[in-house]
Design a protein around this motif. Sequence first.
Motif, short mmCIF file in Angstrom:
data_model
loop_
_atom_site.label_atom_id
_atom_site.label_comp_id
_atom_site.label_asym_id
_atom_site.label_seq_id
_atom_site.Cartn_x
_atom_site.Cartn_y
_atom_site.Cartn_z
N ARG A 1 -4.75 1.23 -2.70
CA ARG A 1 -5.08 -0.03 -2.02
C ARG A 1 -4.70 -1.24 -2.88
O ARG A 1 -5.09 -1.32 -4.04
N PRO A 2 -3.94 -2.17 -2.33
CA PRO A 2 -3.62 -3.40 -3.06
C PRO A 2 -4.67 -4.49 -2.80
O PRO A 2 -5.30 -4.52 -1.74
N TYR A 3 -4.83 -5.39 -3.76
CA TYR A 3 -5.76 -6.52 -3.65
C TYR A 3 -4.95 -7.81 -3.80
O TYR A 3 -4.22 -7.98 -4.77
N ILE A 4 -5.10 -8.70 -2.82
CA ILE A 4 -4.35 -9.95 -2.85
C ILE A 4 -4.88 -10.84 -3.97
O ILE A 4 -6.08 -11.00 -4.15
N HIS B 1 0.84 -1.20 0.00
CA HIS B 1 0.00 0.00 0.00
C HIS B 1 0.88 1.26 0.00
O HIS B 1 0.65 2.20 -0.77
N VAL B 2 1.88 1.27 0.87
CA VAL B 2 2.79 2.41 0.94
C VAL B 2 3.55 2.56 -0.38
O VAL B 2 3.72 3.68 -0.89
N TYR B 3 3.98 1.45 -0.94
CA TYR B 3 4.76 1.49 -2.17
C TYR B 3 3.94 1.96 -3.37
O TYR B 3 4.38 2.79 -4.16
N GLY B 4 2.71 1.44 -3.50
CA GLY B 4 1.90 1.73 -4.67
C GLY B 4 1.02 2.96 -4.56
O GLY B 4 0.39 3.36 -5.55
N SER C 1 5.36 -5.85 -12.14
CA SER C 1 5.06 -6.06 -13.56
C SER C 1 3.68 -5.48 -13.84
O SER C 1 2.67 -5.99 -13.32
N GLU C 2 3.64 -4.41 -14.62
CA GLU C 2 2.39 -3.72 -14.92
C GLU C 2 1.67 -3.38 -13.63
O GLU C 2 2.21 -2.68 -12.79
N GLN C 3 0.44 -3.91 -13.42
CA GLN C 3 -0.32 -3.53 -12.22
C GLN C 3 -0.05 -4.46 -11.03
O GLN C 3 -0.68 -4.33 -9.99
N PHE C 4 0.90 -5.37 -11.15
CA PHE C 4 1.14 -6.37 -10.12
C PHE C 4 2.40 -6.06 -9.32
O PHE C 4 3.39 -5.54 -9.84
N VAL C 5 2.34 -6.45 -8.03
CA VAL C 5 3.47 -6.28 -7.13
C VAL C 5 3.71 -7.59 -6.40
O VAL C 5 2.77 -8.17 -5.83
N GLN C 6 4.95 -8.07 -6.42
CA GLN C 6 5.33 -9.28 -5.69
C GLN C 6 6.05 -8.85 -4.42
O GLN C 6 7.07 -8.15 -4.47
N THR C 7 5.51 -9.29 -3.27
CA THR C 7 6.06 -8.87 -1.98
C THR C 7 6.50 -10.10 -1.20
O THR C 7 5.75 -11.06 -1.05
N ASP D 1 -5.98 0.76 -9.24
CA ASP D 1 -6.14 2.18 -9.52
C ASP D 1 -5.04 2.74 -10.42
O ASP D 1 -5.27 3.68 -11.19
N GLN D 2 -3.84 2.18 -10.31
CA GLN D 2 -2.72 2.69 -11.10
C GLN D 2 -1.60 1.67 -11.10
O GLN D 2 -1.54 0.79 -10.23
N ASN D 3 -0.72 1.76 -12.08
CA ASN D 3 0.45 0.89 -12.13
C ASN D 3 1.54 1.43 -11.21
O ASN D 3 1.78 2.64 -11.17
#
Length: 397
Positions: free
Chosen positions: A302-305, A296-299, A333-339, A367-369
């Motif tokens: 709001r992130p969705y699992i 959430h802080v990075y992007g 990658s695009e709208q995805f985040v691997q944490t 909401d955004q990449n």
Amino acid sequence: MRVQVLSRRLLGRVDVMVGLKRGIIVPPNFKVERTIEQVVSILSQDVIGGPKNYDPELYNKMREELIHVLPETQEELPKRRMMDSYDAAIIPLGSNPVLRDRQKPGSASPFSIVTALVDKIDFKGKIHSDSDIRMSGHVTWVGKSSAESTLYLEQKRDGEWTKVTEARFVLVARDPLNRGSAFINPLEAVTEEEKVLFNKGEENKIRRFQMSQDSLFRVPPTVAEMEIIHDIFIRTVDHKAMSFKARVKPVNTVWMEDAKLKNLIICQLEYRNRFNKIFGGFIMRQAFELAWANTHVYGHCRPYIVHVDDIWFRKPVEVGSMLYFNSQICYTSEQFVQTRVSAEVWDPKSGEMSVTNVFQFTFELRDQNPAQIIPKTYHEAMMYLTGRRHFVHSIAE
């Protein structure tokens, strides 16, 4: 659609099972009559047994008396069908408002059943907080002392139960004192559907072994992965300075060292499981919340699992431990985040840390990449490639 396009780009193709679809087998005329609270109560009192209060000495004494009950070989145990292990329960979020407000997701057995790993958790749809959840599942593969169990979470949509989450766990049977492995009943696959499920479980076992052999802790990156890292290096090196040390961060990127979030908790008695160790689900929740917050802080939205995979339970966590969580954005990658989140126990006497769990979470930002994550050091590059591997696997599922 974007996920499908991304899958083809990264993988070349996505394998799809044709014919029988992998799923769980529901016994005919099975009625779900128990709540999850009742199931846990029966498991605690009639199956696991033991003292109700925290008393390790009494617990170990009672468990030690069960050692003579263990079979010496698997052949001593009768074969089981998949439907024999099927069970289901209701989490009454809709019919029990009190539970909704809290926002909570016979004789003793000689076996100590522990979770070896969470192979995957796929989130298929939105979970509503005002509708009951049906939890169901059964064993889908069995080895000598380990078993794969597949679990579904479903909620009613227009009067029909709809799958919203699918999870796959690998559990291991240990002796009463959790000192060594124990044999469990062999699984008999009779119908074609059962054979498909069992064969898939065998494939999962082979895949996990191959992934462990291909780990970057064992072997170098592939040629394609080396090219990815070298390309990142070329993009970030300061060509004017003509120095390998001088690095320049490209526009709309973030260094990996700037995308971390950490936490430390003291493992209290209330978080213990039925075997007087810290409950794995509690550790998973702490890791997920930290990963979600970091993403959430990075992007900046709001992130969705989307997917959780490869959660290894390397060693149990004792009551009273100091558990240190380290969250790292490791791939985008695009709208995805691997944490990635690692959980480590801190030893106050030696001052050393030992890894107990490693988690991989795939999030989607709708909401955004996000900005692209960039590794700077070699160990960050290996973490980046490992995160990429997990991401490729998650979108191919």
